[in-house]
Design an enzyme around this catalytic site. Structure first.
Site, PDB file in Angstrom:
ATOM      1  N   PHE A 145     -11.787   0.376  -0.658  1.00 29.61           N
ATOM      2  CA  PHE A 145     -11.779   0.507   0.744  1.00 29.61           C
ATOM      3  C   PHE A 145     -10.614   1.046   1.277  1.00 29.61           C
ATOM      4  O   PHE A 145      -9.538   0.719   1.483  1.00 29.61           O
ATOM      5  CB  PHE A 145     -12.329  -0.561   1.567  1.00 29.61           C
ATOM      6  CG  PHE A 145     -12.397  -0.216   3.003  1.00 29.61           C
ATOM      7  CD1 PHE A 145     -13.593   0.289   3.431  1.00 29.61           C
ATOM      8  CD2 PHE A 145     -11.385  -0.463   4.088  1.00 29.61           C
ATOM      9  CE1 PHE A 145     -13.824   0.487   4.683  1.00 29.61           C
ATOM     10  CE2 PHE A 145     -11.632  -0.095   5.581  1.00 29.61           C
ATOM     11  CZ  PHE A 145     -12.769   0.460   5.668  1.00 29.61           C
ATOM     12  N   ASP A 151      -2.562   2.122  -1.203  1.00 28.76           N
ATOM     13  CA  ASP A 151      -2.806   1.714   0.045  1.00 28.76           C
ATOM     14  C   ASP A 151      -2.429   0.322   0.367  1.00 28.76           C
ATOM     15  O   ASP A 151      -3.314  -0.752  -0.018  1.00 28.76           O
ATOM     16  CB  ASP A 151      -4.372   1.932   0.444  1.00 28.76           C
ATOM     17  CG  ASP A 151      -5.052   1.422   1.747  1.00 28.76           C
ATOM     18  OD1 ASP A 151      -4.199   0.755   2.296  1.00 28.76           O
ATOM     19  OD2 ASP A 151      -6.178   1.792   1.892  1.00 28.76           O
ATOM     20  N   LYS A 175      -2.473  -1.965  10.113  1.00 34.26           N
ATOM     21  CA  LYS A 175      -2.590  -3.404  10.397  1.00 34.26           C
ATOM     22  C   LYS A 175      -1.487  -4.096  10.885  1.00 34.26           C
ATOM     23  O   LYS A 175      -1.076  -4.082  12.004  1.00 34.26           O
ATOM     24  CB  LYS A 175      -3.410  -4.235   9.176  1.00 34.26           C
ATOM     25  CG  LYS A 175      -4.707  -3.504   8.783  1.00 34.26           C
ATOM     26  CD  LYS A 175      -5.567  -4.441   8.033  1.00 34.26           C
ATOM     27  CE  LYS A 175      -6.940  -4.008   8.132  1.00 34.26           C
ATOM     28  NZ  LYS A 175      -7.395  -3.170   6.952  1.00 34.26           N
TER      29      LYS A 175
HETATM   30  C1  LIG Z   1      -8.066  -1.860   7.154  1.00 32.09           C
HETATM   31  C2  LIG Z   1      -8.011  -1.028   6.153  1.00 32.09           C
HETATM   32  C3  LIG Z   1      -8.093   0.231   6.071  1.00 32.09           C
HETATM   33  C4  LIG Z   1      -8.539   1.001   7.234  1.00 32.09           C
HETATM   34  O1  LIG Z   1      -7.752   0.828   8.448  1.00 32.09           O
HETATM   35  P1  LIG Z   1      -8.393   1.395   9.974  1.00 32.09           P
HETATM   36  O2  LIG Z   1      -6.911   1.209  10.836  1.00 32.09           O
HETATM   37  O3  LIG Z   1      -9.280   0.507  10.231  1.00 32.09           O
HETATM   38  O4  LIG Z   1      -8.721   2.797   9.987  1.00 32.09           O
HETATM   39  C5  LIG Z   1      -7.904   1.172   5.052  1.00 32.09           C
HETATM   40  N1  LIG Z   1      -7.325   0.358   3.807  1.00 32.09           N
HETATM   41  C6  LIG Z   1      -7.119  -0.716   3.792  1.00 32.09           C
HETATM   42  C7  LIG Z   1      -6.709  -1.464   2.396  1.00 32.09           C
HETATM   43  C8  LIG Z   1      -7.811  -1.595   4.724  1.00 32.09           C
HETATM   44  O5  LIG Z   1      -7.363  -2.950   4.484  1.00 32.09           O
END
Ligand SMILES: *Cc1c(COP(=O)(O)O)cnc(C)c1O
Length: 391
Positions: A129, A217, A246
């Site tokens: 994701f 990520d 986050k």
């Molecule tokens: C939450 C998340 C995203 C997306 O972040 P947003 O601020 O909602 O765009 C991307 N990658 C990972 C691993 C995430 O946990």
């Protein structure tokens, strides 16, 4: 109140909060909850931290926004702090995780352009994701997020997470077109999937051999969540590109893309940008979050309480026939059940004064603030046991 004016993207629980402090939230009826979700790994230093409150209010009274037409002192300070903590070279600031990943994907494109690769491919992982923009959706996996959005931009090639042989196979099949690997060190949304030991290191070595960019990520795993500033630091490696969001803002929207070496010099004036990205408010809060984590020794606490929580859950749930696996690192823990989890699970925890999250239908995900103490670990264990038996 009615939600009829909102698009139906969410299915919120019938629960709404009016205030938070530290690890606790209070609903509109004044009931107290221990928050083991932290707004999905966002409020890592807790709700309404007094230092964040004063950073926000002081900055609001001074200056919120000037645009990147001018240099922004807090932006430079935050970049310097992140560079020092991560070993990366340079940062670019966004407003969200998806945007930070878009930035990384644009770096991969520029990288391939400089190398003269015409149809570049980025390797991504099954069940990944990376966000909800069209680009990051293309890099993500599964009908839950992709259904109905075809044709998504291509140029991605998917391999099973944790499977080195599969990576070697795509290297043989598509080697010359591949420019980068984008992956989460621990997959969050797909149920806290931890790679086998040595996997990340082997991926790093493969990227070195082939001159591919390793793009991590760390949007969910970063900012202390796993007991290190960034999850890659457990593995003794360093990526070429890393994305954050986050926990960096503790609730103030911010994203960041950091790069190192050749990847750090790919953007040139005008090749990327953001109106809000890197504004004084978000960057000052980011600096404050990092200072709080250092001063309160929260990496150590996340490691300690995370190990304790994982061990206690393994003991208490040992005889629970519903449980398939318990896994995680630091304060990012997943409890996968054998069958899909019903709302009852969330309700059982809630009725016990605990907030937990369920991801991909079958996994209870725990992401408490990094500040939790031993007593709160026990509260989480009790609430989760109750939830699992209700599931
Ligand atoms: C939450 C998340 C995203 C997306 O972040 P947003 O601020 O909602 O765009 C991307 N990658 C990972 C691993 C995430 O946990």
């Amino acid at each position: 109140m009615t939600a009829a004016c909102l698009m139906s993207t969410y299915q919120p629980l019938a629960l709404s909060f009016s205030k938070g402090l530290g690890t606790r939230l209070w609903d509109q009826a004044g009931r107290e909850y221990l928050d083991a979700v932290a707004g999905v790994a966002v409020t890592n230093v807790g709700h309404s931290h007094p230092r964040i409150v004063s950073a926000i209010s002081e900055q609001a009274g001074l200056l919120l926004h000037t645009s990147n037409l001018y240099s922004i002192d807090w932006q430079q300070q935050l970049a310097q702090k992140l560079v020092r903590l991560s070993g990366m070279d340079r940062a670019f600031f966004n407003n969200s995780g998806a945007e930070a990943n878009e930035t990384a994907l644009k770096l991969a494109r520029l990288y391939s352009w400089h190398k003269g690769i015409e149809q570049p491919l980025v390797v991504v992982m099954e069940n990944a994701f990376h966000g909800r923009t069209l680009g990051t959706l293309s890099a993500s996996d599964g009908p839950a997020v992709r259904l109905g959005f075809n044709e998504l931009p291509g140029d991605f090639i998917k391999v099973p997470f944790g499977d080195l042989a599969a990576l070697e196979a795509v290297q043989h099949a598509h080697g010359p077109r591949i420019v980068a690997i984008l992956m989460e060190p621990i997959q969050g949304e797909s149920g806290v999937q931890v790679a086998p030991p040595g996997y990340l290191k082997a991926v790093r070595e493969l990227c070195n051999r082939r001159a591919w960019l390793l793009m991590l990520d760390e949007i969910q795993t970063g900012i202390g969540r796993t007991g290190q500033w960034f999850a890659f630091q457990h593995e003794g490696i360093i990526p070429d590109v890393m994305t954050l969001a986050k926990g960096l803002g503790n609730g103030i929207p911010i994203g960041a893309c950091l790069a190192r070496g050749k990847a750090a010099d790919l953007f040139t004036p005008g090749s990327h940008g953001s109106t809000f990205g890197g504004n004084p408010l978000a960057c000052r809060v980011g600096c404050t979050v990092l200072e709080i984590i250092e001063e309160q020794d929260l990496l150590e606490n996340a490691k300690l309480q995370g190990e304790r929580l994982l061990a206690r859950l393994r003991i208490e749930l040992a005889d629970e026939p519903n449980v398939l696996a318990i896994r995680g690192q630091g304060l990012m823990i997943g409890i996968e059940l054998k069958q899909p989890i019903r709302d009852l699970t969330l309700i059982a925890a809630r009725d016990h004064g605990l907030l937990i999250n369920v991801t991909r239908g079958k996994t209870i995900r725990l992401l408490p603030p990094l500040t939790i103490d031993e007593r709160e670990v026990e509260m989480i264990v009790r609430g989760v046991c109750r939830a699992v038996s209700a599931a």
